[in-house]
Design a protein around this motif. Sequence first.
Motif, PDB file in Angstrom:
ATOM      1  N   UNK A 276       0.822  -1.213   0.000  1.00 42.39           N
ATOM      2  CA  UNK A 276       0.000   0.000   0.000  1.00 42.39           C
ATOM      3  C   UNK A 276       0.859   1.267   0.000  1.00 42.39           C
ATOM      4  N   UNK A 277       1.964   1.208   0.729  1.00 43.56           N
ATOM      5  CA  UNK A 277       2.870   2.363   0.757  1.00 43.56           C
ATOM      6  C   UNK A 277       3.480   2.598  -0.628  1.00 43.56           C
ATOM      7  N   UNK A 278       3.896   1.513  -1.278  1.00 38.60           N
ATOM      8  CA  UNK A 278       4.446   1.619  -2.637  1.00 38.60           C
ATOM      9  C   UNK A 278       3.390   2.170  -3.592  1.00 38.60           C
ATOM     10  N   UNK A 279       2.177   1.658  -3.427  1.00 34.87           N
ATOM     11  CA  UNK A 279       1.096   2.094  -4.305  1.00 34.87           C
ATOM     12  C   UNK A 279       0.770   3.568  -4.096  1.00 34.87           C
ATOM     13  N   UNK A 280       0.848   4.036  -2.843  1.00 33.48           N
ATOM     14  CA  UNK A 280       0.539   5.441  -2.592  1.00 33.48           C
ATOM     15  C   UNK A 280       1.557   6.357  -3.263  1.00 33.48           C
ATOM     16  N   UNK A 281       2.823   5.942  -3.274  1.00 35.45           N
ATOM     17  CA  UNK A 281       3.858   6.727  -3.979  1.00 35.45           C
ATOM     18  C   UNK A 281       3.497   6.832  -5.460  1.00 35.45           C
ATOM     19  N   UNK A 282       3.145   5.703  -6.053  1.00 34.00           N
ATOM     20  CA  UNK A 282       2.745   5.687  -7.471  1.00 34.00           C
ATOM     21  C   UNK A 282       1.511   6.548  -7.691  1.00 34.00           C
ATOM     22  N   UNK A 283       0.562   6.454  -6.776  1.00 33.49           N
ATOM     23  CA  UNK A 283      -0.703   7.196  -6.859  1.00 33.49           C
ATOM     24  C   UNK A 283      -0.444   8.703  -6.856  1.00 33.49           C
ATOM     25  N   UNK A 284       0.414   9.156  -5.937  1.00 33.47           N
ATOM     26  CA  UNK A 284       0.723  10.588  -5.830  1.00 33.47           C
ATOM     27  C   UNK A 284       1.455  11.090  -7.079  1.00 33.47           C
ATOM     28  N   UNK A 285       2.274  10.218  -7.670  1.00 34.59           N
ATOM     29  CA  UNK A 285       2.958  10.586  -8.917  1.00 34.59           C
ATOM     30  C   UNK A 285       1.939  10.790 -10.043  1.00 34.59           C
ATOM     31  N   UNK A 286       0.928   9.934 -10.109  1.00 31.43           N
ATOM     32  CA  UNK A 286      -0.111  10.059 -11.131  1.00 31.43           C
ATOM     33  C   UNK A 286      -0.916  11.326 -10.935  1.00 31.43           C
ATOM     34  N   UNK A 287      -1.188  11.652  -9.683  1.00 27.70           N
ATOM     35  CA  UNK A 287      -1.957  12.871  -9.384  1.00 27.70           C
ATOM     36  C   UNK A 287      -1.153  14.119  -9.751  1.00 27.70           C
ATOM     37  N   UNK A 288       0.157  14.072  -9.459  1.00 29.35           N
ATOM     38  CA  UNK A 288       1.027  15.195  -9.784  1.00 29.35           C
ATOM     39  C   UNK A 288       1.129  15.369 -11.306  1.00 29.35           C
ATOM     40  N   UNK A 289       1.222  14.239 -12.019  1.00 25.44           N
ATOM     41  CA  UNK A 289       1.323  14.269 -13.481  1.00 25.44           C
ATOM     42  C   UNK A 289       0.046  14.845 -14.106  1.00 25.44           C
ATOM     43  N   UNK A 290      -1.108  14.513 -13.538  1.00 25.69           N
ATOM     44  CA  UNK A 290      -2.387  14.988 -14.089  1.00 25.69           C
ATOM     45  C   UNK A 290      -2.609  16.466 -13.810  1.00 25.69           C
ATOM     46  N   UNK A 291      -2.043  16.967 -12.724  1.00 21.30           N
ATOM     47  CA  UNK A 291      -2.159  18.394 -12.400  1.00 21.30           C
ATOM     48  C   UNK A 291      -3.605  18.819 -12.174  1.00 21.30           C
ATOM     49  N   UNK A 292      -4.004  19.905 -12.837  1.00 26.62           N
ATOM     50  CA  UNK A 292      -5.349  20.463 -12.648  1.00 26.62           C
ATOM     51  C   UNK A 292      -6.454  19.579 -13.222  1.00 26.62           C
ATOM     52  N   UNK A 293      -6.072  18.616 -14.047  1.00 24.34           N
ATOM     53  CA  UNK A 293      -7.077  17.714 -14.623  1.00 24.34           C
ATOM     54  C   UNK A 293      -7.531  16.643 -13.633  1.00 24.34           C
ATOM     55  N   UNK A 294      -6.797  16.523 -12.511  1.00 21.62           N
ATOM     56  CA  UNK A 294      -7.119  15.483 -11.525  1.00 21.62           C
ATOM     57  C   UNK A 294      -8.359  15.889 -10.725  1.00 21.62           C
ATOM     58  N   UNK A 295      -9.345  15.027 -10.683  1.00 24.30           N
ATOM     59  CA  UNK A 295     -10.560  15.298  -9.904  1.00 24.30           C
ATOM     60  C   UNK A 295     -10.243  15.198  -8.417  1.00 24.30           C
ATOM     61  N   UNK A 296     -10.872  16.044  -7.640  1.00 25.54           N
ATOM     62  CA  UNK A 296     -10.633  16.047  -6.200  1.00 25.54           C
ATOM     63  C   UNK A 296     -11.377  14.870  -5.561  1.00 25.54           C
ATOM     64  N   UNK A 297     -10.675  13.790  -5.419  1.00 24.24           N
ATOM     65  CA  UNK A 297     -11.270  12.625  -4.755  1.00 24.24           C
ATOM     66  C   UNK A 297     -10.195  11.948  -3.926  1.00 24.24           C
ATOM     67  N   UNK A 298     -10.625  11.174  -2.970  1.00 26.93           N
ATOM     68  CA  UNK A 298      -9.691  10.525  -2.059  1.00 26.93           C
ATOM     69  C   UNK A 298      -9.704   9.006  -2.240  1.00 26.93           C
ATOM     70  N   UNK A 299     -10.317   8.521  -3.317  1.00 29.94           N
ATOM     71  CA  UNK A 299     -10.414   7.083  -3.555  1.00 29.94           C
ATOM     72  C   UNK A 299      -9.049   6.475  -3.852  1.00 29.94           C
ATOM     73  N   UNK A 300      -8.818   5.269  -3.353  1.00 33.10           N
ATOM     74  CA  UNK A 300      -7.564   4.567  -3.648  1.00 33.10           C
ATOM     75  C   UNK A 300      -7.475   4.194  -5.119  1.00 33.10           C
TER      76      UNK A 300
END
Length: 392
Positions: free
Chosen positions: A278-302
């Motif tokens: 889960x920790x590894x996945x969260x790092x990947x998840x945050x990278x995807x959110x950073x890459x998407x920038x303003x296009x990322x919807x505000x949600x907290x889903x895993x």
Amino acid sequence: MANIRKIEGKDGKSTYQITVSNGRDINGKQIRYYKTYKPSDKMTQRQIEKELNRISIEFEREIELGIALDNRQTFAKYAEYVMALKERTGVKHLTLNRYKSLLAAIMPSIGHIKIADLRPQHLNNLYELLSKDGQNKITGGKLSNKTIVEHHRLISTILSQAEKEMLVSYNVARKATPPKVEKKEPNYFQIDDVAKICDCLKNEPIKFKTATYLLLVTGCRRGEIMGLKWTKVDFEKNQIKIDSNLLYTSEKGIFLDTTKTATSNRIVKLPYETMQLLKEYKVWYLEQRLFAGSDWAKSDFLFTQEDGTPMHPDTLTGWLDKFAKRHGLAHINPHAFRHTMASILYYKGVDSITISKRLGHAKVSTTTDIYSHIMKQADEEAANCISELIFK
């Protein structure tokens, strides 16, 4: 005393209207209740009179007991009222959606019948009809006994409300005869199967690998995993909180609901290895959110789509199906992971209360009923272990 009036029909057949008066309303108007009786063509006049006398006495007694039979209300009309009542009292959308689907098959047969005139034979004829070919709109075949029993239970629920509101003297569904349903043993993976699945997951995308591991180690339902949010993950205590369920219907689209058995304190402990994943996945998840920038919807889903919006629950099911085919594995149903976890815990001697709490069942009896076969096997293995230890 009941008043009986004979009504001659245009076809030459007679019906009888039974009227019972019961006091007056606040405006002084007499309160009357009506019941219609139509005798069989084969009945003699003496038989008709005898039956009329019996029905009249029974009707009078029902009125005296406070059972005000509403002969003008059809099953279809009353079912509509009950569905609205359930919606107001918070019955889940998915459940209501299922009810509407079942009612679509029920109404052509009994929807026009007045609730006070419904008899067990009407319901038995419906169940017989549902067991014929062509009733399953997807396959064109017949409906399973389990599905027919679902129809029966819904009819019983509706008539139970009518009984509660004293519109009928008894629930005729209790006297009907639905088909018997053979109990199926839960489908679960053997330990060797689990090992193969885990081995094949090693090089798969981290998002689906994480979701699959969570299904396996938590015993959660698919919607509960898909509805999981980061705020519900406690990395310090190695646990997650399960209180949401991600669902889909054509009417509402993807939506978040409470769990099937709503509870505010369902905490599921996770193995150390899963927390690391889960920790590894969260790092990947945050990278995807950073890459998407303003296009990322505000949600907290895993588990989300590429824009951060919640993932369709069927996406995980579809991925698992392709994953199994890609690696030459047997078909993988997400719910089988739930049964697998429960079976492993039973074989390891974990008690039913603990397993029930982990699965999120409202009653321990639900757990023991579902896994009775597995419990028996586990007990036999335990007996063999005792025999090996003491006598051999």
